[in-house]
Every structure is written in structure tokens, then in C-alpha cells.
Design a protein around this motif. Structure first.
Motif, PDB file in Angstrom:
ATOM      1  N   SER A 768       0.835  -1.200   0.000  1.00  0.00           N
ATOM      2  CA  SER A 768       0.000   0.000   0.000  1.00  0.00           C
ATOM      3  C   SER A 768       0.868   1.248   0.000  1.00  0.00           C
ATOM      4  O   SER A 768       1.921   1.290   0.650  1.00  0.00           O
ATOM      5  CB  SER A 768      -0.904  -0.001   1.240  1.00  0.00           C
ATOM      6  OG  SER A 768      -1.650   1.197   1.327  1.00  0.00           O
ATOM      7  N   GLU A 769       0.430   2.284  -0.721  1.00  0.00           N
ATOM      8  CA  GLU A 769       1.163   3.548  -0.788  1.00  0.00           C
ATOM      9  C   GLU A 769       0.164   4.694  -0.833  1.00  0.00           C
ATOM     10  O   GLU A 769      -0.727   4.716  -1.686  1.00  0.00           O
ATOM     11  CB  GLU A 769       2.059   3.581  -2.031  1.00  0.00           C
ATOM     12  CG  GLU A 769       2.963   4.803  -2.103  1.00  0.00           C
ATOM     13  CD  GLU A 769       3.870   4.770  -3.335  1.00  0.00           C
ATOM     14  OE1 GLU A 769       5.027   5.218  -3.215  1.00  0.00           O
ATOM     15  OE2 GLU A 769       3.410   4.309  -4.401  1.00  0.00           O
ATOM     16  N   ARG A 779      -9.147   6.363   3.410  1.00  0.00           N
ATOM     17  CA  ARG A 779      -8.207   6.187   2.304  1.00  0.00           C
ATOM     18  C   ARG A 779      -7.181   5.099   2.621  1.00  0.00           C
ATOM     19  O   ARG A 779      -6.768   4.348   1.736  1.00  0.00           O
ATOM     20  CB  ARG A 779      -7.530   7.515   1.977  1.00  0.00           C
ATOM     21  CG  ARG A 779      -8.469   8.469   1.257  1.00  0.00           C
ATOM     22  CD  ARG A 779      -7.890   9.846   1.043  1.00  0.00           C
ATOM     23  NE  ARG A 779      -8.867  10.687   0.344  1.00  0.00           N
ATOM     24  CZ  ARG A 779      -8.953  12.002   0.451  1.00  0.00           C
ATOM     25  NH1 ARG A 779      -8.108  12.649   1.246  1.00  0.00           N
ATOM     26  NH2 ARG A 779      -9.867  12.676  -0.212  1.00  0.00           N
ATOM     27  N   ILE A 780      -6.755   5.016   3.862  1.00  0.00           N
ATOM     28  CA  ILE A 780      -5.817   3.968   4.240  1.00  0.00           C
ATOM     29  C   ILE A 780      -6.465   2.595   4.077  1.00  0.00           C
ATOM     30  O   ILE A 780      -5.884   1.677   3.469  1.00  0.00           O
ATOM     31  CB  ILE A 780      -5.327   4.174   5.682  1.00  0.00           C
ATOM     32  CG1 ILE A 780      -4.406   5.395   5.759  1.00  0.00           C
ATOM     33  CG2 ILE A 780      -4.593   2.930   6.183  1.00  0.00           C
ATOM     34  CD1 ILE A 780      -3.987   5.760   7.175  1.00  0.00           C
ATOM     35  N   VAL A 781      -7.660   2.432   4.610  1.00  0.00           N
ATOM     36  CA  VAL A 781      -8.334   1.134   4.525  1.00  0.00           C
ATOM     37  C   VAL A 781      -8.591   0.755   3.067  1.00  0.00           C
ATOM     38  O   VAL A 781      -8.361  -0.406   2.669  1.00  0.00           O
ATOM     39  CB  VAL A 781      -9.648   1.167   5.336  1.00  0.00           C
ATOM     40  CG1 VAL A 781     -10.471  -0.092   5.061  1.00  0.00           C
ATOM     41  CG2 VAL A 781      -9.355   1.291   6.822  1.00  0.00           C
ATOM     42  N   GLU A 782      -9.049   1.700   2.263  1.00  0.00           N
ATOM     43  CA  GLU A 782      -9.292   1.405   0.848  1.00  0.00           C
ATOM     44  C   GLU A 782      -8.004   0.990   0.147  1.00  0.00           C
ATOM     45  O   GLU A 782      -8.006   0.058  -0.680  1.00  0.00           O
ATOM     46  CB  GLU A 782      -9.906   2.627   0.154  1.00  0.00           C
ATOM     47  CG  GLU A 782     -11.347   2.894   0.567  1.00  0.00           C
ATOM     48  CD  GLU A 782     -11.899   4.173  -0.043  1.00  0.00           C
ATOM     49  OE1 GLU A 782     -13.129   4.359   0.001  1.00  0.00           O
ATOM     50  OE2 GLU A 782     -11.099   4.994  -0.544  1.00  0.00           O
ATOM     51  N   SER A 783      -6.899   1.659   0.464  1.00  0.00           N
ATOM     52  CA  SER A 783      -5.626   1.331  -0.160  1.00  0.00           C
ATOM     53  C   SER A 783      -5.150  -0.061   0.254  1.00  0.00           C
ATOM     54  O   SER A 783      -4.668  -0.843  -0.575  1.00  0.00           O
ATOM     55  CB  SER A 783      -4.576   2.382   0.210  1.00  0.00           C
ATOM     56  OG  SER A 783      -3.313   2.048  -0.327  1.00  0.00           O
ATOM     57  N   VAL A 784      -5.298  -0.381   1.536  1.00  0.00           N
ATOM     58  CA  VAL A 784      -4.885  -1.697   2.015  1.00  0.00           C
ATOM     59  C   VAL A 784      -5.738  -2.795   1.391  1.00  0.00           C
ATOM     60  O   VAL A 784      -5.221  -3.847   0.951  1.00  0.00           O
ATOM     61  CB  VAL A 784      -4.956  -1.752   3.553  1.00  0.00           C
ATOM     62  CG1 VAL A 784      -4.762  -3.179   4.063  1.00  0.00           C
ATOM     63  CG2 VAL A 784      -3.913  -0.834   4.168  1.00  0.00           C
ATOM     64  N   LEU A 785      -7.033  -2.585   1.317  1.00  0.00           N
ATOM     65  CA  LEU A 785      -7.914  -3.582   0.692  1.00  0.00           C
ATOM     66  C   LEU A 785      -7.581  -3.773  -0.779  1.00  0.00           C
ATOM     67  O   LEU A 785      -7.571  -4.906  -1.285  1.00  0.00           O
ATOM     68  CB  LEU A 785      -9.375  -3.163   0.857  1.00  0.00           C
ATOM     69  CG  LEU A 785      -9.931  -3.200   2.289  1.00  0.00           C
ATOM     70  CD1 LEU A 785     -11.359  -2.656   2.325  1.00  0.00           C
ATOM     71  CD2 LEU A 785      -9.886  -4.616   2.857  1.00  0.00           C
ATOM     72  N   ALA A 786      -7.294  -2.640  -1.472  1.00  0.00           N
ATOM     73  CA  ALA A 786      -6.930  -2.750  -2.890  1.00  0.00           C
ATOM     74  C   ALA A 786      -5.619  -3.507  -3.053  1.00  0.00           C
ATOM     75  O   ALA A 786      -5.463  -4.326  -3.982  1.00  0.00           O
ATOM     76  CB  ALA A 786      -6.830  -1.360  -3.505  1.00  0.00           C
ATOM     77  N   ASN A 790      -5.055  -6.961  -5.127  1.00  0.00           N
ATOM     78  CA  ASN A 790      -4.041  -7.106  -6.174  1.00  0.00           C
ATOM     79  C   ASN A 790      -3.132  -8.300  -5.894  1.00  0.00           C
ATOM     80  O   ASN A 790      -2.733  -9.021  -6.811  1.00  0.00           O
ATOM     81  CB  ASN A 790      -3.211  -5.830  -6.275  1.00  0.00           C
ATOM     82  CG  ASN A 790      -3.996  -4.669  -6.847  1.00  0.00           C
ATOM     83  OD1 ASN A 790      -5.004  -4.864  -7.544  1.00  0.00           O
ATOM     84  ND2 ASN A 790      -3.562  -3.451  -6.552  1.00  0.00           N
ATOM     85  N   ALA A 791      -2.796  -8.487  -4.624  1.00  0.00           N
ATOM     86  CA  ALA A 791      -1.932  -9.618  -4.268  1.00  0.00           C
ATOM     87  C   ALA A 791      -2.625 -10.941  -4.547  1.00  0.00           C
ATOM     88  O   ALA A 791      -1.999 -11.901  -5.041  1.00  0.00           O
ATOM     89  CB  ALA A 791      -1.542  -9.524  -2.792  1.00  0.00           C
ATOM     90  N   ARG A 792      -3.939 -11.020  -4.252  1.00  0.00           N
ATOM     91  CA  ARG A 792      -4.676 -12.248  -4.535  1.00  0.00           C
ATOM     92  C   ARG A 792      -4.757 -12.507  -6.035  1.00  0.00           C
ATOM     93  O   ARG A 792      -4.636 -13.644  -6.495  1.00  0.00           O
ATOM     94  CB  ARG A 792      -6.079 -12.160  -3.930  1.00  0.00           C
ATOM     95  CG  ARG A 792      -6.095 -12.282  -2.406  1.00  0.00           C
ATOM     96  CD  ARG A 792      -7.504 -12.520  -1.891  1.00  0.00           C
ATOM     97  NE  ARG A 792      -8.385 -11.412  -2.210  1.00  0.00           N
ATOM     98  CZ  ARG A 792      -8.588 -10.380  -1.390  1.00  0.00           C
ATOM     99  NH1 ARG A 792      -7.948 -10.332  -0.223  1.00  0.00           N
ATOM    100  NH2 ARG A 792      -9.420  -9.416  -1.728  1.00  0.00           N
ATOM    101  N   SER A 793      -4.960 -11.414  -6.813  1.00  0.00           N
ATOM    102  CA  SER A 793      -5.041 -11.576  -8.268  1.00  0.00           C
ATOM    103  C   SER A 793      -3.717 -12.062  -8.837  1.00  0.00           C
ATOM    104  O   SER A 793      -3.674 -12.918  -9.736  1.00  0.00           O
ATOM    105  CB  SER A 793      -5.431 -10.250  -8.919  1.00  0.00           C
ATOM    106  OG  SER A 793      -6.692  -9.829  -8.475  1.00  0.00           O
TER     107      SER A 793
END
Length: 795
Positions: A768-769, A779-786, A790-793
Motif C-alpha cells: 500500500s502507498e 483512504r488507508i483502509v481502501e488502499s490496504v484492501l486494494a 491485487n496480491a490475490r489476483s
């Protein structure tokens, strides 16, 4: 948490008991803390009327009609009533700048929510607001621009139709950028800062009346720059400047917001002449948040080119600044973007650079130079990008910085945009910050992990602040009011007290104390016996005001110059009184000392004013009052700087951020009063934390501001602002009196970048960045979830 400490570095002056370098409590705080200050809302006048305004509820609309009830005629006024009043024009000398004209009451069209349409005057503010509610507006809504990037696209609605686009000014600096393109490492980021409000404790306000005896419009207004407001009012009201007197009493925080001319002030100036009675307007918090001015909204597309060891080859950037609907007087809409192009290189030395900037018009209120001006956004973009470069190279962030910082042996140094760094040791500041924050221990703690699942991050940022800019600098930026010097008056009273007069104005900097310390350093008169007269155009020398961290350099230098000349006159008179040759006497600690005796400054003053018969006929008749001017040896400005280091704990599940420790290593040259400097840094840190984590003025797609109260617009409070460790270095400027540098804005510049870098350091293992301020929990939570998605994909 570490307690605030101050360490005087090598080269600092040894302080006198009350002179330059002394840690004196502010003398003005005695009256302010006892409720004896006088602010605009404290001013009452016989027969005074209150004003409220009808404001536009739409961001962009044509005015088809304004319906004023018959019983309100003569108490409600529109643009049609303001005969001879000219619009506000804030122009720039830069080629290609497009001028906006801001009518003081809207005519034909409104371009922002909150734009003034009519003024209502009554015995009380409540009655005036009731009148405003009865005025009916017939508006034809037009498409609104809320996004500065969309505003630049072809076919976008036009804020000012005759321009043909929505760009106040486009600028380009290109210095050999092609030479960087073959660098082995290239890192690009899109980085942005939110639009903010300035949020001083005291809002804007004015009490205005016409003085028939003096044939003057007397304007009491909360302003950082009384003489410039006078010029703006004279232009809009078609009056000679000598017909206008500006009085700024105590000012409850400025931060740049009180350095612009407001349409409300022009309206009240017209109304006071028409009614021939005092009129008052006090800004409420909703008006401040939504209507008059914002700040900080920047967008960067930045690319760093580097060698694999971290050495910078070049920086390439495109930057946009949302300047709002109008150009704010006097600085103009292009000051922020024009500064971005020139200051983006920061304290680093590299060979290739390109920066293209746009000052963009949108259907929002004007942007203004808030504390730190463009530097906060520039520091955020550059320092966050440097951490991204360090991560790409697998190097500690401090290694990349130390590879590229200007070194002390290079001083004075001209950087790639010809900024002349006067003095400093940037690497030492960074090393001291790392030592004070205990960087090795923090990184060991990171590896061990936290029992509560939070993640620890360490963030750094370093900046330089050009302050006390001279004539050539502001002329180069196209600013219509060009500073470069300052004047001050120094006068001994018959009982030996000292009166100082300056044209700049204090809005929290402690000038009543620090300028008295400057005088004490030269004359030896106690601070308690020195009075400062400021904030009144009828009683003070001309000045472009208090902004740009210029006052201690410019006004302090002028006070020192005036006091030095006054000291020479005191010495000569004292020599006559001692019946000693002038070359055998000296002024020391408030006394003229000769071979066989001494006299006090009080005795000299008493003799000059009350017993001139005791002096010889050929004594200098110029007396004990001096007005003198000052400008530094170079007009390229001073360069203060600081390294910030912060440790945070981030909860990746909730997005909460806690600041665990904060270190500031700053260098403001010689410090006149380190205690006052500490206060300036602490206040700036609070504002920087707000920029980093809390403050944002969002707009919807129709241009409506969505944070109209302090329940919606978040400001940091005491629990959110840690007590930092402050370490003072001191590399005096070679060009200024005492070696002082400007320092007042520095505390607000570096915190957003340092905090963002700390958060990114904590979240980097999660992929996350955070590249947008404020960094909110959502914004932090959304970034971490994204990042997890991405890691799962990828798996």
C-alpha cells in the motif's frame, strides 16, 4: 514523548540578558491572556450598523433578476447601486497571465458558491441576516467546474468566457532535462494535496466609518498588510490613498488569509460613505469555510531519474494548482504555481530539471498563499517521490537524501533554478534528526512487530524555505506589490523610554517582544520600556506587510538600523554632558560611558527634551527620533531549513494513525528569541498535521463545498498534536543584520511529507502507498484492501 528542548549550535551568538538570543516570554501575552486585547469584534462605535450579505447558492449561474422587497429598499444594495466602484483586479507581470475582474457585488453572473450578490444593513447582524433571507434570486444554473484537471480539457465550461480556456497562466522551466532520460532508474508518481481552509481563531472583519474632520475613510480591519489594503481600496473606490486610513488592531491569526483584499471591505467602504455612519461586518465560520478563500490544492505528475546508488540525474514534473474563480488581490492567482516551478528542486543538487505548471480557474473561491505557500505541496510531492525512489533502489530513505543534499562546503550555493542558498548544513540537520528519533531502534521495533497488530513507520522530510524575498525575486514572479526593503522609526521619549514604529504588522509572531530585543541589543533599553506602534497607516512607515517570513529580517533590520543611528546621537549628546571628546565615549548597557563618568540614556533624553540650555549651541539639532530604511546585502532572500523525523503507528484494519514521536531539527540562522521560534514551530506543526491527516474542503460535481461547519471540516486538537523534540542549529546568514533568517512558516511545510512517508513505511510490506493528502482512515483502509486484492489476483 520527548519534551521540547533547544540547543544552540556552533556559530550562535551569545545572548544578552534581554537582547538578541534571549529566551524571553512575550510581553504582549500579559494583556492577551488577561482578555485585554482589542480585536475587530471588540470595536464599538456610536450609531454603528451591521452588514450581512446575500450570497450565491450556486457555483456557476447567470443572474436573471434580484428581487428586493419594497420595504427593504434603501437598506439592501446590489451591484446596480454601487456607482463608481470598480472590480477587484489582481494582476501579474508574467507574460500570458489572464486577468480576472472580481465584481464586489456580482453582476451578470456568479462564479462560485458564496459570491456576494447584495448587501443588507441593519441595526443588528440578526436583523440584517433576516433581510438577506427575504431577497429572492432568479438564477440560471450553468455547468460548474469542480475539478482543475477537467477544467483544462477542451470543451470544458468556461469560468471567464472571453479567455477561451480556464488557465490563468501556464509556465515552463526546462534545464537540460533530455540529459536525464537515459538514467538507469526512473520512478513516477501522481501526488496531490487537498483544498484547505486557513481557520484562524479570529475570522475576517471590518469596522469602517468616514471621518469628516480629516476627510478620511477610516477602516478598522484584521489585516496582515494595512498599506496594501489601503492601495486596493483606493483603486476600487477611486479615492486618493491619503483619504484612506487603515487601522489593524490585534489580529487573531493570519496565515495568509488576512493578506488579501476582500470584496466585503470594498462594500463597507462604499456603504460608510453613503450612510455617513459606522458599518461593521464580522465573518462567521460558515462564510470563512465556504466563501472567501481556500488554499493548498495541488496536483503533481512527478518523475525522478537516478543512478542505482541514489544519485539524482533529474526531475521532471507537471503541476496544476486550482486557483478558483478569481485572482486574489494582491498576490494574483499564479503565485502558487509560479513558485512551484522555481522551488521544486528543494535542498538538492542535480543537473537536469523540467517543470510545467498551470494555474487553473474553477468555480470555487480563490486560492491564496497559506502558511508555507507553495512549499508545503512541493515538499510533499518531492519528499514522497524520494521515498518511492529509495524503495525502488532498496536503499534507506536517508541514504538517497544524503547523496543529493547541498553540502555545507558548497555554500553559498546557486541551485539549478538560480536560488542562492546563503548558508546551512543540510546533511548535519538530517543526521541530527535521525539520531534524535533513534532511527536504528525504530527499525528494530518494526522488525519485531507490534502485539496489537499495528504497524510502525519512520518518515523523514527536509526542505528549505526562501524567506525575506527581495525586489528581484518578486519582480521575477510578476507580483504587482514588490517588497525589497523596510523602514522603521525609533524615538526616545523624554523619560528615556523607546517607541518603535514599523509598517509591518504582528498577527502572532511576538513582534512587540522580539523587535524590543533587537533595540535592546543596540541601545540597552529594557524590553519593558520599549513600545511598538504598528498596524496604522497614519502612524507608521510604508510596508508591504507581514508575510513570506520577512518581518524579522526586514523590519528587524530596519529597527536595528534606526537604533544604531539613534545610538550615535545619544552618544554625541552624552559626550557633551560628560564634557568628553566624542571619540572617547561609548554606549554600553543603556549608559554613555566616558573616561571619568557616565550618564544614562534616561538622563540624555531628559536633557535633550527638557533642559536644552545645558547643551552647547552646536549640538546636533536632529534630536532623538530616527526613521531609517533597511535592505539585506543581497535581495535574493534568506534560506532557512529543517529536517523532520516522525514515528507513527498505523492500524491497517481501521486506518487509524497515531504519532508516537516527532523530531524537528531547524536552522533559522541567529534566533532573536528561541522561545518565540519554538512557538512558531509548534503552531506550524499543528497546521502541518492538519494538512497531513485531517483538513480537506471537498466539493461535489455541482461545485458545492461539502464542509460548511467545523463538524465537517476537521482540525487537529491538542490530543492530535504531540510535543516534539526541537533541536536548534544556527548557521547565520552572511547577508542580514545579526545573521537572522525567516522562520515563521517552516513548521507547517515538512510535516505532511514526513507523516506520509512514515505511513508508507509502515504499509509498504502490504503493498500500500498513500499519495494523496489528507491521509484519512478511509483512504488507508481502501488502499490496504486494494493492495490485498491485487496480491490475490497476482497469486
Amino acid at each position: 514523548m520527548s519534551e521540547t528542548q533547544a540547543h544552540e549550535g556552533v556559530g550562535a551568538r551569545l545572548p544578552r540578558q534581554e537582547g538578541v538570543g534571549a529566551r524571553l516570554p512575550r510581553k504582549e501575552d500579559d494583556r492577551l491572556m488577561r482578555g485585554r486585547g482589542q480585536f475587530i469584534a471588540d470595536i464599538r462605535m456610536t450609531g454603528m450598523q451591521d452588514v450581512a450579505f446575500v450570497r450565491s447558492p450556486l457555483a456557476h449561474a447567470r443572474i436573471r433578476a434580484i428581487h428586493v422587497p419594497d420595504d427593504l429598499k434603501g437598506r439592501v444594495f446590489t451591484a446596480a447601486d454601487l456607482d463608481g466602484v470598480k472590480p477587484i483586479r489582481a494582476v501579474s507581470g508574467l507574460p500570458g497571465f489572464k486577468v480576472s475582474e472580481q465584481p464586489v457585488l456580482a453582476s451578470g453572473k456568479v462564479r462560485q458558491v458564496g459570491e456576494l450578490i447584495a448587501l443588507c444593513v441593519a441595526d443588528t447582524r440578526a436583523e440584517a441576516e433576516d433581510m438577506a433571507a427575504r431577497v429572492e434570486l432568479d438564477l440560471e444554473e450553468l455547468p460548474a467546474l469542480h475539478d482543475m484537471l477537467a477544467a483544462r480539457k477542451p470543451g470544458a465550461p468556461l469560468v471567464h468566457e472571453h479567455w477561451g480556456d480556464n488557465v490563468f497562466l501556464e509556465s515552463l522551466v526546462n534545464i537540460n532535462i533530455e540529459a536525464a532520460f537515459d538514467a538507469p532508474v526512473k520512478v513516477s508518481r501522481t501526488i496531490s494535496t487537498a483544498r484547505q481552509c486557513m481557520a484562524p481563531i479570529e475570522g475576517r472583519g471590518a469596522v469602517i466609518h468616514f471621518d469628516h474632520r480629516c476627510d478620511q475613510l477610516v477602516v478598522h480591519t484584521a489585516s496582515q498588510m494595512p498599506h496594501i489594503v489601503r492601495t486596493g481600496l483606493s483603486e476600487c473606490l477611486a479615492m486618493e490613498e491619503g483619504q484612506i486610513r487603515i487601522i489593524s488592531p490585534d489580529v487573531g491569526g493570519g496565515f495568509g488569509y488576512k493578506a488579501i483584499l476582500l470584496a466585503e471591505e470594498v462594500c463597507l467602504g462604499w456603504l460608510a460613505q453613503k450612510l455617513r455612519r459606522p458599518v461593521r461586518w464580522l465573518e462567521d465560520r460558515r462564510e470563512h469555510l465556504t466563501a472567501n478563500a481556500n488554499c493548498r490544492e495541488h496536483h503533481y505528475e512527478i518523475t525522478l531519474y537516478a543512478e542505482r546508488d541514489g544519485t539524482l540525474r533529474g526531475i521532471d514534473c507537471e503541476a496544476s494548482v486550482d486557483s478558483g474563480a478569481y485572482s486574489a488581490y494582491p498576490f494574483s492567482a499564479c503565485l502558487e504555481a509560479a513558485q512551484v516551478a522555481s522551488i521544486l528542486p528543494g535542498p538538492y543538487d542535480f543537473p537536469a530539471y523540467r517543470c510545467r505548471t498551470w494555474s487553473v480557474a474553477t468555480n470555487k473561491c480563490p486560492i491564496l498563499p497559506y502558511r508555507g505557500v507553495a512549499r508545503t505541496g512541493v515538499c510533499f510531492a518531492l519528499e514522497v517521490a524520494l521515498d518511492a525512489l529509495a524503495a525502488e533502489l532498496g536503499l534507506p530513505p536517508e541514504v538517497v537524501r544524503l547523496k543529493n543534499l547541498v553540502r555545507p562546503e558548497q555554500m553559498p550555493f546557486d541551485n539549478i533554478t538560480n536560488k542562492h542558498f546563503d548558508s546551512g548544513d543540510y546533511p548535519q540537520a538530517l543526521h541530527r534528526a535521525l539520531d534524535a528519533i533513534k532511527a536504528d531502534a525504530v527499525r528494530a521495533r518494526q522488525k519485531a512487530g507490534e502485539a496489537d497488530g499495528r504497524r510502525i513507520g519512520l518518515g523523514l522530510s527536509i526542505y528549505c524555505e526562501q524567506a525575506a524575498h527581495g525586489t528581484s525575486v518578486y519582480s521575477g514572479w510578476g507580483i504587482p506589490m514588490v517588497p525589497g526593503h523596510e523602514q522603521a522609526g525609533a524615538r526616545l521619549t523624554p523619560d528615556g523610554g523607546l517607541e518603535l514604529r514599523i509598517g509591518a504588522h504582528s498577527h502572532g509572531q511576538g513582534l512587540e517582544t522580539t523587535l524590543a530585543q533587537v533595540a535592546c541589543e543596540i541601545l540597552g533599553i529594557p524590553v519593558a520600556r520599549t513600545r511598538l506602534v504598528h498596524g496604522d497607516t497614519a502612524m507608521t512607515p510604508y510596508s508591504t506587510g507581514s508575510w513570506g517570513s520577512r518581518v524579522m529580517v526586514m523590519a528587524g533590520g530596519a529597527v536595528a538600523t534606526a537604533c544604531t543611528e539613534l545610538a550615535e546621537r545619544v552618544r554625541r549628546i552624552g559626550a557633551h554632558m560628560l564634557q568628553a571628546p566624542v571619540d572617547q565615549v561609548r554606549l554600553e548597557n543603556g549608559r554613555v560611558v566616558g573616561p571619568t563618568g557616565d550618564v544614562t540614556i534616561t538622563q540624555v533624553a531628559h536633557t535633550w527634551y527638557r533642559r536644552p540650555q545645558d547643551l552647547p549651541a552646536d549640538v546636533d539639532p536632529h534630536g532623538l527620533e530616527v526613521t531609517a530604511g533597511y535592505k539585506p546585502q543581497r535581495d535574493s532572500g534568506t534560506f532557512s531549513y529543517a529536517a523532520h523525523a516522525v514515528v507513527v503507528a498505523v492500524d491497517p484494519e481501521l486506518g487509524e494513525v497515531e504519532i508516537l514521536d516527532y523530531v524537528i531539527v531547524e536552522d533559522g540562522g541567529t534566533l532573536v528569541n528561541p522561545m518565540v521560534v519554538d512557538g512558531q514551530i509548534l503552531g506550524g506543526l499543528a497546521q502541518g498535521i492538519g494538512t497531513a491527516l485531517y483538513e480537506e474542503m471537498p466539493f461535489d460535481t455541482s461545485g458545492q463545498p461539502l464542509a460548511s461547519t467545523l463538524a465537517d471540516y476537521l482540525l487537529p486538537g491538542a490530543p492530535e498534536v504531540p510535543l516534539p523534540f526541537i533541536d536548534h542549529m544556527a548557521t547565520p546568514s552572511p547577508y542580514t543584520t545579526f545573521g537572522v533568517k525567516g522562520i515563521g512558516e517552516g513548521g507547517a511545510i515538512a510535516p505532511p511529507a514526513a507523516i506520509a512517508n512514515a505511513i508508507n513505511d509502515a504499509l509498504r510490506p502490504l503493498g500500500s502507498e498513500m499519495l494523496r493528502a489528507p491521509i484519512t482512515p478511509r483512504r488507508i483502509v481502501e488502499s490496504v484492501l486494494a493492495a490485498r486484492a491485487n496480491a490475490r489476483s497476482a497469486a
